[in-house]
Write a protein that holds these residues in place. Structure first.
Motif, PDB file in Angstrom:
ATOM      1  N   ASN A   1      31.610 -55.465  58.839  1.00 10.80           N
ATOM      2  CA  ASN A   1      31.536 -56.948  58.307  1.00 10.80           C
ATOM      3  C   ASN A   1      31.073 -57.172  56.841  1.00 10.80           C
TER       4      ASN A   1
ATOM      5  N   THR B   1      30.693 -57.186  52.986  1.00  7.15           N
ATOM      6  CA  THR B   1      31.575 -57.049  51.924  1.00  7.15           C
ATOM      7  C   THR B   1      31.276 -56.406  50.531  1.00  7.15           C
TER       8      THR B   1
ATOM      9  N   SER C   1      39.489 -59.900  51.300  1.00  8.68           N
ATOM     10  CA  SER C   1      38.206 -60.610  51.633  1.00  8.68           C
ATOM     11  C   SER C   1      38.353 -62.017  51.026  1.00  8.68           C
ATOM     12  N   GLU C   2      37.270 -62.935  51.081  1.00  6.77           N
ATOM     13  CA  GLU C   2      37.529 -64.159  50.478  1.00  6.77           C
ATOM     14  C   GLU C   2      37.480 -64.039  48.821  1.00  6.77           C
ATOM     15  N   TYR C   3      36.667 -63.094  48.669  1.00  3.36           N
ATOM     16  CA  TYR C   3      36.483 -62.674  46.971  1.00  3.36           C
ATOM     17  C   TYR C   3      37.904 -62.210  46.765  1.00  3.36           C
ATOM     18  N   THR C   4      38.487 -61.177  47.298  1.00  4.88           N
ATOM     19  CA  THR C   4      39.629 -60.709  46.704  1.00  4.88           C
ATOM     20  C   THR C   4      40.851 -61.602  47.076  1.00  4.88           C
ATOM     21  N   ASP C   5      40.831 -62.349  48.034  1.00  6.10           N
ATOM     22  CA  ASP C   5      41.906 -63.519  48.157  1.00  6.10           C
ATOM     23  C   ASP C   5      41.993 -64.571  46.981  1.00  6.10           C
TER      24      ASP C   5
ATOM     25  N   ASN D   1      38.964 -53.810  45.230  1.00  6.17           N
ATOM     26  CA  ASN D   1      37.964 -54.347  46.108  1.00  6.17           C
ATOM     27  C   ASN D   1      38.918 -54.502  47.583  1.00  6.17           C
ATOM     28  N   GLY D   2      40.041 -54.821  47.516  1.00  2.00           N
ATOM     29  CA  GLY D   2      40.658 -55.366  48.760  1.00  2.00           C
ATOM     30  C   GLY D   2      42.100 -54.305  49.264  1.00  2.00           C
TER      31      GLY D   2
END
Ligand SMILES: [Fe+2]
Length: 389
Positions: free
Chosen positions: A3, A5, A212-216, A259-260
């Motif tokens: 979990n 990130t 992840s939320e960052y990469t999205d 990152n993703g």
């Protein structure tokens, strides 16, 4: 998958017209004396390398220049660049050009601090030490190499050429200079191919199983910008607003995929470039709609978001199909080859359908395949190649 990130990029990004002027301060400010500029003959010919050389000359910084990088750069390019780095007593690197030059600079840096040969480092996290101080200067809006922990180098030593992917946080540049003024001279077909490479990075990162939320946020932001500005950048290379927005987009897409992760489009594009030298961006772009259509079983909601990001307002009953349509329409508008045969005939390359088995085997083994949202089998990959042939 844990979990936790992590989210990494170059230590500092300079973006904007004229940002190339930051380079001397980055070198002397970090106590460095002599960079090796890694680039290619095209960048020298159109005078872009000279702009950097003039800025360094004016600041009294000496440098050496390696301009032997070829498209789909090879292990030999990396070896040659490193030989020059050593011979010239360099202590830092500037990779200037498209992904080929920036990745060759990364490869050169690997040899400088980790030793050995470049094939020893293909795979994940195998570098022994950080690169020498490295400044990445993209001259195309596509690869995102200036903000990624990846380098792709063609292995020329086996019975056929194949692409080695190195993934390691140590490959992230210390600084990236993203100056849209360096991109205004790019011809439309390179603008289109590299722009669609960036689109592929963003789309694949957005639907990756490691997103992840960052990469999205980075990915969907890049997708919006590319849908909005790539056509304009292709239509008029001097449209500095479009160039600047594409420069942001490619870096955001690079950060997203670094990152993703990526997916099957890149996995299937790399063998096409290795076998037939089809430009990386074209290979991705022509595969993208077909493979996204294959993936839609796994990521309908995200494809609906991509369709909205394309500017569509009425997505109809099957929004995931709208995303595939929007990507195909963008390909068509910017004159991307419609098939593998079309791409090959544009560059005079000979292709052979009997290679599909070998292409598919290489694609399955690519480092990006495990993050594709739909798990592909060999027969499915073969069928996708056939569909795009
Ligand atoms: Fe790419």
């Amino acid at each position: 998958m844990s979990n936790v990130t992590a989210f990494q990029m170059a230590d500092i990004l300079f973006t904007g017209a004229g940002s190339l002027a930051q380079s001397p301060e980055l070198i002397s400010g970090n106590g460095l004396k002599k960079p090796l500029i890694v680039t290619d003959k095209g960048i020298v010919k159109v005078g872009l390398a000279k702009r950097l050389q003039d800025i360094l000359d004016e600041a009294g910084i000496s440098y050496a220049l390696y301009d032997g990088t070829v498209p789909n750069p090879t292990d030999d390019n990396v070896g040659e660049a490193y030989a020059m780095y050593q011979k010239e007593g360099c202590d830092c690197l500037i990779g200037m050009g498209g992904g080929s030059s920036m990745d060759t600079a990364k490869g050169c840096g690997v040899l400088a601090t980790s030793g050995g040969t470049i094939d020893e480092y293909r795979g994940m996290g195998l570098l022994k030490a950080p690169l020498p101080f490295y400044i990445a200067v993209p001259t195309t809006a596509g690869t995102g190499s200036e903000s990624t922990c990846a380098a792709v180098i063609t292995n020329t030593k086996g019975d056929h050429h194949w692409k080695m992917v190195l993934l390691d946080g140590k490959l992230l540049p210390n600084a990236a200079i993203i100056d849209p003024q360096l991109m205004v001279g790019l011809p439309p077909f390179i603008t289109a191919a590299t722009g669609m490479d960036a689109m592929t990075h963003a789309v694949e990162a957005f639907i990756s199983v490691a997103a992840s939320e960052y990469t999205d946020a980075m990915a969907i932001g890049a997708i919006k910008l590319i849908f909005k500005y790539l056509r304009r950048a292709v239509a008029n290379g001097n449209d500095i607003e479009a160039r600047e927005k594409m420069a942001y987009a490619q870096t955001m897409a690079g950060i997203a995929f670094s990152n993703g992760g990526l997916g099957l489009v890149h996995s299937m594009a790399h063998p096409l470039s290795a076998f037939y030298n089809i430009a990386h961006g074209d290979a991705n772009a022509l595969l993208l709609p077909t493979i996204i259509d294959f993936n839609k079983l796994a990521c309908r909601e995200k494809l609906a978001e991509i369709a909205l990001a394309s500017g569509m307002t009425d997505l109809g009953p099957n929004p995931e199909d709208a995303a595939v349509e929007a990507l195909q329409r963008l390909n068509d508008d910017v004159n991307i080859p419609s098939s593998i045969s079309d791409a090959a005939s544009r560059i005079g390359a000979k292709i052979n359908e009997a290679d599909i088995a070998a292409l598919s085997k290489d694609a399955l083994n690519e480092v990006s395949t495990p993050t594709n949202p739909r798990v592909p089998s060999i027969p499915e990959i073969e069928a996708l190649y056939r569909k795009c042939w």
